[in-house]
Write an enzyme that holds these catalytic residues in place. Structure first.
Site, PDB file in Angstrom:
ATOM      1  N   PHE B 112     -38.599  68.127 -51.949  1.00 59.94           N
ATOM      2  CA  PHE B 112     -37.902  68.879 -50.904  1.00 59.94           C
ATOM      3  C   PHE B 112     -38.889  69.895 -50.327  1.00 59.94           C
ATOM      4  O   PHE B 112     -39.602  70.574 -51.077  1.00 59.94           O
ATOM      5  CB  PHE B 112     -36.676  69.590 -51.478  1.00 59.94           C
ATOM      6  CG  PHE B 112     -35.802  70.140 -50.395  1.00 59.94           C
ATOM      7  CD1 PHE B 112     -35.045  69.293 -49.594  1.00 59.94           C
ATOM      8  CD2 PHE B 112     -35.751  71.503 -50.148  1.00 59.94           C
ATOM      9  CE1 PHE B 112     -34.248  69.800 -48.570  1.00 59.94           C
ATOM     10  CE2 PHE B 112     -34.954  72.017 -49.124  1.00 59.94           C
ATOM     11  CZ  PHE B 112     -34.213  71.161 -48.331  1.00 59.94           C
ATOM     12  N   ASP B 183     -37.822  69.940 -60.884  1.00 59.17           N
ATOM     13  CA  ASP B 183     -36.756  70.467 -60.032  1.00 59.17           C
ATOM     14  C   ASP B 183     -35.572  69.512 -60.174  1.00 59.17           C
ATOM     15  O   ASP B 183     -35.691  68.326 -59.854  1.00 59.17           O
ATOM     16  CB  ASP B 183     -37.266  70.543 -58.590  1.00 59.17           C
ATOM     17  CG  ASP B 183     -36.204  71.036 -57.616  1.00 59.17           C
ATOM     18  OD1 ASP B 183     -35.000  70.941 -57.921  1.00 59.17           O
ATOM     19  OD2 ASP B 183     -36.586  71.486 -56.523  1.00 59.17           O
ATOM     20  N   TYR B 208     -25.092  74.413 -55.975  1.00 57.72           N
ATOM     21  CA  TYR B 208     -24.079  74.223 -54.930  1.00 57.72           C
ATOM     22  C   TYR B 208     -23.904  72.751 -54.556  1.00 57.72           C
ATOM     23  O   TYR B 208     -23.112  72.440 -53.677  1.00 57.72           O
ATOM     24  CB  TYR B 208     -24.383  75.067 -53.681  1.00 57.72           C
ATOM     25  CG  TYR B 208     -25.794  75.015 -53.150  1.00 57.72           C
ATOM     26  CD1 TYR B 208     -26.267  73.900 -52.478  1.00 57.72           C
ATOM     27  CD2 TYR B 208     -26.648  76.095 -53.308  1.00 57.72           C
ATOM     28  CE1 TYR B 208     -27.547  73.866 -51.992  1.00 57.72           C
ATOM     29  CE2 TYR B 208     -27.943  76.070 -52.823  1.00 57.72           C
ATOM     30  CZ  TYR B 208     -28.394  74.951 -52.159  1.00 57.72           C
ATOM     31  OH  TYR B 208     -29.666  74.912 -51.675  1.00 57.72           O
ATOM     32  N   LYS B 209     -24.666  71.889 -55.224  1.00 57.59           N
ATOM     33  CA  LYS B 209     -24.530  70.457 -54.936  1.00 57.59           C
ATOM     34  C   LYS B 209     -23.536  69.857 -55.934  1.00 57.59           C
ATOM     35  O   LYS B 209     -22.343  70.085 -55.809  1.00 57.59           O
ATOM     36  CB  LYS B 209     -25.908  69.798 -55.035  1.00 57.59           C
ATOM     37  CG  LYS B 209     -26.922  70.342 -54.016  1.00 57.59           C
ATOM     38  CD  LYS B 209     -28.264  69.650 -54.173  1.00 57.59           C
ATOM     39  CE  LYS B 209     -29.297  70.228 -53.237  1.00 57.59           C
ATOM     40  NZ  LYS B 209     -29.011  69.974 -51.815  1.00 57.59           N
ATOM     41  N   ARG B 355     -27.264  59.647 -45.497  1.00 59.62           N
ATOM     42  CA  ARG B 355     -27.154  59.816 -46.954  1.00 59.62           C
ATOM     43  C   ARG B 355     -25.696  59.871 -47.369  1.00 59.62           C
ATOM     44  O   ARG B 355     -24.881  60.529 -46.703  1.00 59.62           O
ATOM     45  CB  ARG B 355     -27.739  61.185 -47.386  1.00 59.62           C
ATOM     46  CG  ARG B 355     -29.188  61.356 -47.271  1.00 59.62           C
ATOM     47  CD  ARG B 355     -29.652  62.557 -48.106  1.00 59.62           C
ATOM     48  NE  ARG B 355     -28.879  63.789 -47.864  1.00 59.62           N
ATOM     49  CZ  ARG B 355     -29.134  64.954 -48.448  1.00 59.62           C
ATOM     50  NH1 ARG B 355     -30.131  65.067 -49.323  1.00 59.62           N
ATOM     51  NH2 ARG B 355     -28.403  66.013 -48.172  1.00 59.62           N
TER      52      ARG B 355
END
Lengths: 396, 396
Positions: B112, B183, B208-209, B355
């Site tokens: 990312f 990560d 938060y995912k 996605r």
């Protein structure tokens, strides 16, 4: 002298006189409901679309403008995010890069420790022989020499309320070619600050004290507009990128102060803060300051009349004092516990200070007089001299 | 194959099939009320005393233990705070100090971007000639050589869902004497992870995912227990100090992973997260993974049967894929907009990926089949080929 008609905007517990808004401001009315609706109606209903539909992505800059108004900073020069410690690191790292030939960071022993810790950590990471100098606060001006790369000070001393001479220090820093950083943690919402007139390159501050943003509310960062686009942001995160959603592999700093954004903003905290800032609508900092001085003076007068054992640690002249009053006493910790038991909330700061914050948005003369009376009773009746109050626990 | 009996724990809008929990998890029931009560009953009533009485101060470590359970990390090895970008910076700075004689940071082009940006910024700040290498993900293993100080990878690729070989990469890093950082942004709550078995020195991730902590929820950081007290924390803030409330002028790192705390924790966000994590009570990651694989396989099968125009960008074998499925199409952006208009929320990632995240806590086979049918309708009816859906807006 009229009270500010703002007390009804706060949800304060019955029977409490809250003199600790300099540590954590109380809950403004409407914030709990706004938080619930942010969760239920924005996060819950909009889901990922909230970033655009509820304008979460713009919130750090939008709230920055609300705070900018209170610190004399123009639109687009303040942004919210992270914690004050992180923001201190960012401005200090950027400032040091602006003076690569100098090695001294000048702060003072009255600075809040995290500012010094972050500076120390940065110096160690850089490994380039920088030196952190921390004279006593009253000796700072004399220590500003041409060796100094950056002067980094908290305007209002967290223990004593002593205020630095905001204008004179910045002038002296600039006269020797140093970069000026002001930490406004105990200034924003407490004393009038005009960043534009001051001319300092950077300012940072927190929003959970006099700005009542709630526990863990995000910090703010100001960069002087004329240099904002030349500053290289330390902590170069994706939301400080020129185009975060291009997902480029290479970093390009965003426009103006927005380059100081780092990661995903804490939407729930930001929303509480944005709602909390409504209590400032239509107020000027000069009005607030006038009332805060009046309340502080009243408190000092009433306490000194009742409590000869206590020593005023704050400057006596209101012009040299922020919006807090501190007294020294060997058993300050226990006194503060005894006061809390009687409904007067102040706080303790090691080694021997009891601190009282005056925030005229929700305190009036009756509160202040009553608090002084209760302090007088605690001292006269030696409430504090009991094992329960003297036990050392963690103090925040 | 039974659905996980958890859907009733989420407050999802009617008529929405939410396939974007890999970007922002939905609202678990009870979180909005808990937030309101944190504000009203803790902040509002306890005021400053909330730090002790409501145990706000311990929350970063307490919630760390809840997350530790989901990533195979022992008690006391995970702490919450800041954002993932900041946590990446901390672990990378600490890791580089552990290998002062080496200059290469190895990541990959699939990482990312903020991880790469933070690395780039750190390298520039240090000014010691470090180099960031970003081969294609499939070439990472071969690029792990004795020049490498730190291998820093995101386990699951945010665009394609491609998973690195978690065990083999760590083994190879350690074989050449490099420090390993994982990560886990797209892993925590999505795929089984056992940090203890893996042996990597550091891990970070966001909440938060798949952990449904809400927009801007804090990040987590893991440090392997045997090295935690030898690691020097970059970003040495007061809450990582051994005794924050002693207000010493000198920094001394706190115990174990707590030294990675920096500033005042975001209590409102932490509280939302702590409440949200209740949906994991009694679940194992193996159960969740088995269901996520089944749902992903079903989706691929159903979409490929209906949409020959779409190219699977994710690995076909479920063992090499995280909990998301991506398809490529020239007009993916418009397709995603058209899907959202029909109630199926996925997202777009530049340049051409759509996605879809599969989170079996609140998705069942009926949802997945229906989503594939709707995608088939959007493609067959060329819904996406309209100016409104093709207009490029900001995508989050």
């Amino acid at each position: 002298m009229p009270n500010l008609p703002r007390k009804h905007l706060f949800d304060l517990p019955e029977g409490v006189i809250y003199l600790d808004g300099n540590s954590l401001g109380p809950l403004p009315r409407g914030v709990a409901e706004r938080l619930e609706s942010c969760a239920r109606d924005e996060w819950g209903r909009m889901l990922i679309r909230g970033w655009n539909e509820a304008q979460w992505m713009d919130q750090p800059a939008r709230v920055g403008n609300l705070i900018g108004r209170l610190i004399g900073a123009p639109e687009g020069s303040v942004v919210l995010g992270d914690t004050l410690s992180i923001k201190v690191y960012q401005v200090l790292a950027s400032a040091l890069e602006m003076r690569p030939d100098r090695k001294v960071i000048l702060s003072d022993k009255g600075n809040f420790p995290t500012d010094l810790y972050m500076a120390d950590g940065l110096i160690r990471s850089l490994g380039r022989g920088h030196e952190l100098r921390t004279p006593a606060p009253e000796n700072v001006a004399d220590a500003i020499t041409e060796e100094v790369a950056v002067v980094m000070l908290t305007q209002v001393d967290y223990r004593t309320g002593r205020m630095h001479d905001f204008e004179a220090i910045t002038r002296k820093a600039h006269a020797v070619g140093a970069v000026m950083i002001w930490d406004l943690a105990h200034s924003a919402g407490a004393v009038p600050v005009d960043m534009t007139a001051n001319g300092a390159e950077f300012a940072v501050g927190c929003t959970y004290k006099y700005l009542n943003g709630g526990p863990g509310a995000p910090a703010f960062i100001y960069v002087r507009p004329d240099i904002a686009e030349t500053v290289r942001p330390a902590l170069s995160g994706w939301l400080g990128h020129e185009a975060p959603f291009a997902f480029d592999l290479d970093y390009r700093p965003g426009r103006a102060v927005e380059r100081m954004r780092v990661g995903t903003p804490p939407v729930l905290q930001m929303t509480a803060l944005e709602e909390a800032l409504k209590v400032w609508d239509g107020l000027t900092m000069d009005e607030v300051r006038a009332r805060s001085v009046a309340l502080s003076e009243l408190f000092i007068r009433e306490v000194e009349a009742r409590c000869p054992e206590l020593t005023l640690l704050s400057p006596r002249g209101p012009g040299a004092r922020g919006s807090q009053v501190s007294f020294g006493f060997a058993d300050s910790y226990a006194v503060v516990q005894a006061l809390i038991a009687r409904g007067v909330i102040g706080d303790f700061r090691a080694p021997d200070a009891m601190r009282f914050g005056f925030t005229p948005l929700y305190l009036d003369e009756g509160d202040v007089t009553r608090a002084a009376e209760i302090l007088g009773e605690v001292m006269a009746e030696r409430d504090w001299d009991t094992p329960a109050f003297k036990a050392r626990g963690r103090v925040t």
